[in-house]
Design a protein around this motif. Structure first.
Motif, PDB file in Angstrom:
ATOM      1  N   GLY A  22       0.842  -1.197   0.000  1.00  0.00           N
ATOM      2  CA  GLY A  22       0.000   0.000   0.000  1.00  0.00           C
ATOM      3  C   GLY A  22       0.870   1.235   0.000  1.00  0.00           C
ATOM      4  N   ILE A  23       0.244   2.401   0.165  1.00  0.00           N
ATOM      5  CA  ILE A  23       1.035   3.626   0.318  1.00  0.00           C
ATOM      6  C   ILE A  23       0.890   4.118   1.756  1.00  0.00           C
ATOM      7  N   SER A  24       1.874   4.862   2.217  1.00  0.00           N
ATOM      8  CA  SER A  24       1.918   5.236   3.627  1.00  0.00           C
ATOM      9  C   SER A  24       0.885   6.320   3.936  1.00  0.00           C
ATOM     10  N   ASP A  25       0.606   6.435   5.228  1.00  0.00           N
ATOM     11  CA  ASP A  25      -0.327   7.471   5.661  1.00  0.00           C
ATOM     12  C   ASP A  25       0.208   8.863   5.308  1.00  0.00           C
ATOM     13  N   TYR A  26       1.536   9.019   5.418  1.00  0.00           N
ATOM     14  CA  TYR A  26       2.159  10.283   5.023  1.00  0.00           C
ATOM     15  C   TYR A  26       1.852  10.575   3.546  1.00  0.00           C
ATOM     16  N   ALA A  27       1.983   9.547   2.705  1.00  0.00           N
ATOM     17  CA  ALA A  27       1.778   9.731   1.265  1.00  0.00           C
ATOM     18  C   ALA A  27       0.332  10.127   0.951  1.00  0.00           C
ATOM     19  N   GLN A  28      -0.621   9.453   1.599  1.00  0.00           N
ATOM     20  CA  GLN A  28      -2.012   9.808   1.303  1.00  0.00           C
ATOM     21  C   GLN A  28      -2.302  11.251   1.741  1.00  0.00           C
ATOM     22  N   GLY A  29      -1.676  11.670   2.840  1.00  0.00           N
ATOM     23  CA  GLY A  29      -1.867  13.052   3.301  1.00  0.00           C
ATOM     24  C   GLY A  29      -1.318  14.062   2.309  1.00  0.00           C
ATOM     25  N   GLN A  30      -0.191  13.709   1.685  1.00  0.00           N
ATOM     26  CA  GLN A  30       0.395  14.592   0.679  1.00  0.00           C
ATOM     27  C   GLN A  30      -0.461  14.639  -0.585  1.00  0.00           C
ATOM     28  N   LEU A  31      -1.043  13.495  -0.945  1.00  0.00           N
ATOM     29  CA  LEU A  31      -1.840  13.439  -2.177  1.00  0.00           C
ATOM     30  C   LEU A  31      -3.163  14.176  -2.034  1.00  0.00           C
ATOM     31  N   GLY A  32      -3.745  14.121  -0.861  1.00  0.00           N
ATOM     32  CA  GLY A  32      -5.071  14.714  -0.683  1.00  0.00           C
ATOM     33  C   GLY A  32      -6.160  13.745  -1.135  1.00  0.00           C
ATOM     34  N   ASP A  33      -7.347  14.299  -1.418  1.00  0.00           N
ATOM     35  CA  ASP A  33      -8.525  13.469  -1.698  1.00  0.00           C
ATOM     36  C   ASP A  33      -8.294  12.537  -2.876  1.00  0.00           C
ATOM     37  N   ILE A  34      -8.331  11.241  -2.616  1.00  0.00           N
ATOM     38  CA  ILE A  34      -8.090  10.260  -3.674  1.00  0.00           C
ATOM     39  C   ILE A  34      -9.413   9.865  -4.315  1.00  0.00           C
ATOM     40  N   VAL A  35      -9.461   9.965  -5.644  1.00  0.00           N
ATOM     41  CA  VAL A  35     -10.725   9.760  -6.372  1.00  0.00           C
ATOM     42  C   VAL A  35     -10.687   8.536  -7.279  1.00  0.00           C
ATOM     43  N   PHE A  36      -9.503   7.970  -7.492  1.00  0.00           N
ATOM     44  CA  PHE A  36      -9.412   6.807  -8.384  1.00  0.00           C
ATOM     45  C   PHE A  36      -8.134   6.036  -8.086  1.00  0.00           C
ATOM     46  N   VAL A  37      -8.252   4.705  -8.072  1.00  0.00           N
ATOM     47  CA  VAL A  37      -7.077   3.856  -7.925  1.00  0.00           C
ATOM     48  C   VAL A  37      -7.146   2.750  -8.969  1.00  0.00           C
ATOM     49  N   ASP A  38      -6.048   2.541  -9.698  1.00  0.00           N
ATOM     50  CA  ASP A  38      -5.960   1.461 -10.681  1.00  0.00           C
ATOM     51  C   ASP A  38      -4.982   0.433 -10.125  1.00  0.00           C
ATOM     52  N   VAL A  39      -5.485  -0.750  -9.754  1.00  0.00           N
ATOM     53  CA  VAL A  39      -4.617  -1.768  -9.156  1.00  0.00           C
ATOM     54  C   VAL A  39      -4.279  -2.840 -10.194  1.00  0.00           C
ATOM     55  N   PRO A  40      -3.167  -3.547 -10.027  1.00  0.00           N
ATOM     56  CA  PRO A  40      -2.770  -4.557 -11.024  1.00  0.00           C
ATOM     57  C   PRO A  40      -3.640  -5.817 -10.929  1.00  0.00           C
ATOM     58  N   GLU A  41      -3.735  -6.524 -12.051  1.00  0.00           N
ATOM     59  CA  GLU A  41      -4.508  -7.761 -12.086  1.00  0.00           C
ATOM     60  C   GLU A  41      -3.673  -8.926 -11.585  1.00  0.00           C
ATOM     61  N   SER A  42      -4.360  -9.940 -11.074  1.00  0.00           N
ATOM     62  CA  SER A  42      -3.638 -11.116 -10.568  1.00  0.00           C
ATOM     63  C   SER A  42      -2.919 -11.795 -11.728  1.00  0.00           C
ATOM     64  N   GLY A  43      -1.757 -12.324 -11.423  1.00  0.00           N
ATOM     65  CA  GLY A  43      -0.955 -12.978 -12.448  1.00  0.00           C
ATOM     66  C   GLY A  43       0.089 -12.066 -13.055  1.00  0.00           C
ATOM     67  N   LYS A  44      -0.037 -10.766 -12.832  1.00  0.00           N
ATOM     68  CA  LYS A  44       0.930  -9.840 -13.419  1.00  0.00           C
ATOM     69  C   LYS A  44       2.278  -9.987 -12.725  1.00  0.00           C
ATOM     70  N   SER A  45       3.305 -10.054 -13.539  1.00  0.00           N
ATOM     71  CA  SER A  45       4.655 -10.205 -13.004  1.00  0.00           C
ATOM     72  C   SER A  45       5.302  -8.820 -12.867  1.00  0.00           C
ATOM     73  N   LEU A  46       5.849  -8.544 -11.693  1.00  0.00           N
ATOM     74  CA  LEU A  46       6.431  -7.226 -11.431  1.00  0.00           C
ATOM     75  C   LEU A  46       7.880  -7.379 -10.979  1.00  0.00           C
ATOM     76  N   ALA A  47       8.734  -6.507 -11.499  1.00  0.00           N
ATOM     77  CA  ALA A  47      10.094  -6.421 -10.969  1.00  0.00           C
ATOM     78  C   ALA A  47      10.116  -5.303  -9.926  1.00  0.00           C
ATOM     79  N   LYS A  48      11.033  -5.387  -8.989  1.00  0.00           N
ATOM     80  CA  LYS A  48      11.185  -4.340  -7.984  1.00  0.00           C
ATOM     81  C   LYS A  48      11.330  -2.985  -8.669  1.00  0.00           C
TER      82      LYS A  48
END
Lengths: 123, 380
Positions: A22-48
């Motif tokens: 997730g993102i930290s509480d500090y980060a959400q405070g900096q971003l302000g009101d969040i209106v949309f989140v796009d999350v990855p689909e299962s099976g997606k391979s991610l590198a660090k």
């Protein structure tokens, strides 16, 4: 279970070889009101460091990077209907995705909670 | 995580009269138009909705406040009319009008509000980011007899929202008698004020010019009213977007003419007939046969905001236009945008596609405003 943080303000809880990101509480405070989140689909391979998700506040769009390498198990379905969960519960209910870690040793490069607090205090 | 857009590097960022007041009130300060300004206090969404329901106080002291006068018989009205398509000669005293500073080819140098304070005296408010360019342009083109004064020692406060009139009339009786686009001189605790019933949110409200020394006391007195909270630039932008009002440097530029920008109402009949404003030939031809592209409003499907810079694409994916402003509209509850599109796509109801960061979004062209204007045009 241990929690780690990145300098880009993601957190990851690790239980065995499964991580929850997730993102930290500090980060959400900096971003302000969040209106949309796009999350990855299962099976997606991610590198660090890969762009894994997008979070949009009223003001701007931001990328969320994967703190470690692995394969996505699931994105948080609750964020589609209620992106504001990231504002109210950034470090609990507002998680973005779960993944199975392909290299647990990558966690050594991340900060623990105390180190992240010190990092944020200096921003 | 990181922001997609990088901040511009500004060498010297200036302080406005209310800088300390904003910081003390918890304003998050950002660089804007060369000044430190509050982008938000408690949050853009809450501030936006508060303004639509109650009243919000905006510090817009970065904007350029100008006066135009003449001591030796110069014709202020004629001189200004030569630079813009407004009918200023036909403007009654203490009445305000929206206009556009145009270059020789009809491109928009800035949008502005002007008020006739006396027969031969005009007060003007121009955008903060463009004020020095505007002044340069006007000094170059105005006759020597006209004196342009930049009111550098003055703050400008905007009080906006359906309860703005209640709050302001409590402090300054008489303001409630004005109607939209009317202005006048008032006094408050020994400070001279110039107040107009106008704004940039689509709501009823006022803009108050006051010497910098009195600005903090007035801001304090206004926010002490139960209807009033301080509001940052973030909500100012979402409010004006919902109101369908263009923002210079984003929705307006020298690339656009008044017809392309769908601001034909700023081309006054007397001036069209005389064809005596900059770029008149091109602008009047466009008005007759239609511009190549036109500014429109867009309702974006889904929840994801489509922002400035996104492309308007045709069925083959070719770029045929671009989004100039966009974001999540708190009062609409959905993403909205403004874009320039080919005239064939500009009819309300037309379905179009937008491309942003590799993703295609469906949108529908719609009439603006997105949220109805609620200006006060007189007692019912």
């Amino acid at each position: 279970m241990s929690r780690y943080f990145t300098e880009d303000h993601e957190w990851i809880d690790v239980d065995g070889d499964v991580g929850t990101v997730g993102i930290s509480d500090y980060a959400q405070g900096q971003l302000g009101d969040i209106v949309f989140v796009d999350v990855p689909e299962s099976g997606k391979s991610l590198a660090k460091g890969d762009e894994a998700a997008v979070v949009e506040s009223v003001k701007a769009a931001s990328d969320v990077y994967s703190p470690v390498s692995g394969t996505v198990v699931e994105g948080n379905p609750a964020l589609t209907e209620e992106p504001g969960l990231v504002n109210t519960d950034a470090e609990t209910e507002g998680w973005f995705f779960k993944l199975t870690l392909s290299d647990v040793s990558e966690l050594d490069t991340l900060m623990d909670e105390a180190a992240y607090e010190a990092f944020v205090a200096n921003l | 995580m990181s922001d997609h857009d990088d901040d511009d590097v500004i060498i010297e960022t200036l302080l406005l009269p209310l800088d300390g007041w904003h910081r003390a009130r918890g304003g998050r300060m950002v660089e804007f138009a060369g000044y430190w300004m509050p982008v938000q206090y408690e949050g853009i969404m809450a501030e936006h909705l508060w303004t639509r329901e109650n009243a919000g106080l905006f510090d817009v002291s970065h904007m350029g406040q100008l006066t135009f006068t003449s001591d030796d018989g110069g014709d202020v009205v004629a001189a200004l009319e030569a630079l813009m398509p407004a009918d200023i000669a036909g403007l009654a005293l203490n009445r305000a009008r929206y206009s556009l500073l145009l270059n020789e080819s009809g491109g928009i140098l800035d949008d502005l509000m002007l008020t006739r304070q006396a027969k031969d005296r005009v007060y003007m408010v121009v955008n903060g980011a463009t004020k020095y360019d505007d002044i340069g342009h006007m000094i170059e083109h105005l006759p020597d007899e006209i004196t342009l004064n930049l009111m550098e020692g003055h703050a400008l406060l905007a009080l906006q929202g359906p309860k703005a009139v209640d709050a302001l009339a409590r402090l300054i009786p008489g303001v409630e008698a004005m109607v939209f686009m009317q202005a006048g001189a008032f006094e408050w605790q020994g400070h001279d004020l110039w107040i107009s019933r106008s704004g940039y949110t689509g709501e009823d409200g006022f803009e108050i010019s006051i010497a910098a020394e009195g600005a903090e006391a007035l801001a304090e007195a206004l926010t002490a009213q139960p209807e009033v909270k301080p509001i940052g630039l973030g909500a100012r932008d979402s409010l004006r977007l919902e109101a369908g009002l263009p923002l210079y440097g984003h929705d307006l530029s020298t690339e656009a003419t008044p017809v392309m920008a769908d601001l034909g109402f700023a081309l006054f009949k007397r001036r069209r007939e005389a064809a005596d404003f900059p770029g008149a030939e091109r602008i009047l031809a466009e008005r007759e046969s239609g511009p190549i592209v036109k500014r429109v409003g867009l309702l974006v499907e889904g929840r994801q905001p489509v922002r400035e810079g996104a492309a308007v694409v045709d069925a083959d994916g070719s770029e045929v236009g671009h989004v100039t402003s966009g974001g999540f509209a708190p009062s609409v509850g959905a993403p909205i945008a403004m874009a320039y599109v080919p005239l064939a796509l500009a009819t309300p109801g037309t379905s179009i596609q937008l491309a942003q960061r590799g993703k295609v979004h469906a949108a529908t062209v719609t009439t603006m405003p997105f949220v109805p204007h609620r200006y006060f045009r007189g007692a019912k």
